[in-house]
Design a protein around this motif. Structure first.
Motif, PDB file in Angstrom:
ATOM      1  N   GLU A  37       1.061  -1.489  -0.013  1.00  6.56           N
ATOM      2  CA  GLU A  37      -0.580  -0.298   0.129  1.00  6.56           C
ATOM      3  C   GLU A  37       0.678   1.109  -0.415  1.00  6.56           C
ATOM      4  O   GLU A  37       2.265   1.425  -0.189  1.00  6.56           O
ATOM      5  N   VAL A  38       0.043   2.359  -0.546  1.00  9.91           N
ATOM      6  CA  VAL A  38       0.848   3.825  -0.594  1.00  9.91           C
ATOM      7  C   VAL A  38       1.803   3.759   0.567  1.00  9.91           C
ATOM      8  O   VAL A  38       2.204   4.397   1.508  1.00  9.91           O
ATOM      9  N   ALA A  39       0.089   4.145   1.720  1.00  8.89           N
ATOM     10  CA  ALA A  39       1.022   4.440   3.057  1.00  8.89           C
ATOM     11  C   ALA A  39       2.191   4.065   4.254  1.00  8.89           C
ATOM     12  O   ALA A  39       2.452   4.612   4.137  1.00  8.89           O
ATOM     13  N   ASP A  40       2.239   2.386   3.380  1.00  8.30           N
ATOM     14  CA  ASP A  40       2.912   1.593   3.831  1.00  8.30           C
ATOM     15  C   ASP A  40       4.774   1.875   3.215  1.00  8.30           C
ATOM     16  O   ASP A  40       5.544   1.964   3.732  1.00  8.30           O
ATOM     17  N   VAL A  41       4.396   2.001   1.981  1.00  7.62           N
ATOM     18  CA  VAL A  41       5.573   2.479   1.093  1.00  7.62           C
ATOM     19  C   VAL A  41       6.391   4.338   1.563  1.00  7.62           C
ATOM     20  O   VAL A  41       7.221   3.860   1.825  1.00  7.62           O
ATOM     21  N   TRP A  42       5.611   4.842   2.034  1.00  5.66           N
ATOM     22  CA  TRP A  42       5.694   5.702   2.246  1.00  5.66           C
ATOM     23  C   TRP A  42       6.119   6.267   3.744  1.00  5.66           C
ATOM     24  O   TRP A  42       7.244   6.758   4.138  1.00  5.66           O
ATOM     25  N   ASP A  43       5.608   5.079   4.907  1.00  6.43           N
ATOM     26  CA  ASP A  43       6.406   5.371   5.788  1.00  6.43           C
ATOM     27  C   ASP A  43       7.627   4.635   6.153  1.00  6.43           C
ATOM     28  O   ASP A  43       7.773   5.017   6.723  1.00  6.43           O
ATOM     29  N   ALA A  44       7.794   3.732   4.982  1.00  5.08           N
ATOM     30  CA  ALA A  44       9.462   2.535   4.502  1.00  5.08           C
ATOM     31  C   ALA A  44       9.675   3.734   4.334  1.00  5.08           C
ATOM     32  O   ALA A  44      11.638   3.852   4.619  1.00  5.08           O
ATOM     33  N   VAL A  45       9.756   5.293   3.890  1.00  4.95           N
ATOM     34  CA  VAL A  45      11.057   5.466   3.171  1.00  4.95           C
ATOM     35  C   VAL A  45      10.735   6.838   3.764  1.00  4.95           C
ATOM     36  O   VAL A  45      12.065   7.860   3.906  1.00  4.95           O
ATOM     37  N   THR A  46       9.931   7.052   4.571  1.00  4.63           N
ATOM     38  CA  THR A  46      10.285   8.536   5.818  1.00  4.63           C
ATOM     39  C   THR A  46      10.584   8.133   7.186  1.00  4.63           C
ATOM     40  O   THR A  46      10.217   9.220   7.358  1.00  4.63           O
ATOM     41  N   SER A  47      10.228   7.343   7.829  1.00  4.99           N
ATOM     42  CA  SER A  47      10.312   7.253   8.636  1.00  4.99           C
ATOM     43  C   SER A  47      11.445   6.760   9.110  1.00  4.99           C
ATOM     44  O   SER A  47      12.265   5.428   8.812  1.00  4.99           O
ATOM     45  N   PRO A  48      12.331   7.107  10.422  1.00  8.11           N
ATOM     46  CA  PRO A  48      13.599   6.876  10.126  1.00  8.11           C
ATOM     47  C   PRO A  48      14.024   5.293  10.584  1.00  8.11           C
ATOM     48  O   PRO A  48      15.122   4.689  10.115  1.00  8.11           O
ATOM     49  N   GLU A  49      13.645   5.101  11.504  1.00  3.43           N
ATOM     50  CA  GLU A  49      13.666   3.975  12.881  1.00  3.43           C
ATOM     51  C   GLU A  49      13.197   2.416  11.359  1.00  3.43           C
ATOM     52  O   GLU A  49      14.904   1.914  10.495  1.00  3.43           O
ATOM     53  N   ARG A  50      12.398   3.030  10.041  1.00  5.81           N
ATOM     54  CA  ARG A  50      12.229   1.767   9.022  1.00  5.81           C
ATOM     55  C   ARG A  50      13.552   2.392   8.095  1.00  5.81           C
ATOM     56  O   ARG A  50      14.369   1.134   7.775  1.00  5.81           O
TER      57      ARG A  50
END
Length: 210
Positions: A37-50
């Motif tokens: 999902e877009v929300a998951d990919v966005w979180d993966a590329v913007t969350s420092p932990e991820r």
């Protein structure tokens, strides 16, 4: 190795140029679809932990106007952040100032899939571009997108595993295929056969030590 080569083949690549003020900048663009999902990919590329789990540890102020630093790699300013569609940052590695920006763009596609597009625009010294062509930058991004593919699919790679993989025959084969694909994109942009052949060979040597 077949599965990783399939991931390399899923990427569409483009090479071009554009004006950056009074200078001419080179561009490399990568586009592929992730089964997430877009929300998951966005979180993966913007969350420092991820980000640390598929790319590199990162520190900084993670908001528009803030600055970031990837461990042992580039740093810069967060120029634009429009969740969950677009992230644009300056991308500077080394003490010399210059123009270099990376923009990531996301869009939903069908049920639970995301079109991921990354464009790197940079003013590169002419001698470097003449020797290595666009593959010197493009291969690095291909490898990053491989890491992201593993991550959003639920896999994990430890730093020790990543370091060991970089010297493996599999890594050499992947780098070689990536360089060849960037050579094809370079040819499609108008580069001549001899230029493509010499820059592709130099880039493979740069990454593999061959």
């Amino acid at each position: 190795m077949g599965e990783i080569l399939d991931e390399i083949n899923r990427v569409h690549r483009e090479v071009g140029t554009r004006k950056a003020g009074a200078e001419e900048a080179g561009t490399v663009l990568l586009r592929r679809t992730y089964d997430a999902e877009v929300a998951d990919v966005w979180d993966a590329v913007t969350s420092p932990e991820r980000i640390a789990r598929w790319f590199l540890p990162v520190s900084g102020e993670f908001t528009a106007g803030g600055h970031y630093q990837l461990e042992g790699n580039a740093g810069g300013e967060i120029l634009e952040c429009v969740p969950p569609e677009r992230l644009r940052v300056s991308w500077l590695s080394g003490p010399e100032p210059g123009f270099s920006e990376v923009e990531v763009r996301l869009a939903p596609e069908g049920d639970g899939r995301t079109v991921f597009e990354l464009e790197h625009v940079a003013v590169v010294p002419e001698e470097f571009r003449a020797r290595f062509g666009p593959g010197a930058v493009g291969i690095g991004w291909d490898l990053a997108l491989l890491g992201l593919a593993t991550h959003v699919a639920g896999g994990e790679i430890t730093p020790e595993e990543a370091a060991a993989w970089q010297t493996s025959p599999e890594a050499t084969a992947i780098v070689t295929r990536s360089a060849q694909e960037w050579g094809a994109a370079y040819a499609a942009s108008g580069a001549g056969p001899e230029v493509v052949a010499t820059t592709t060979a130099a880039t493979i040597g740069f990454y593999t030590g061959a």
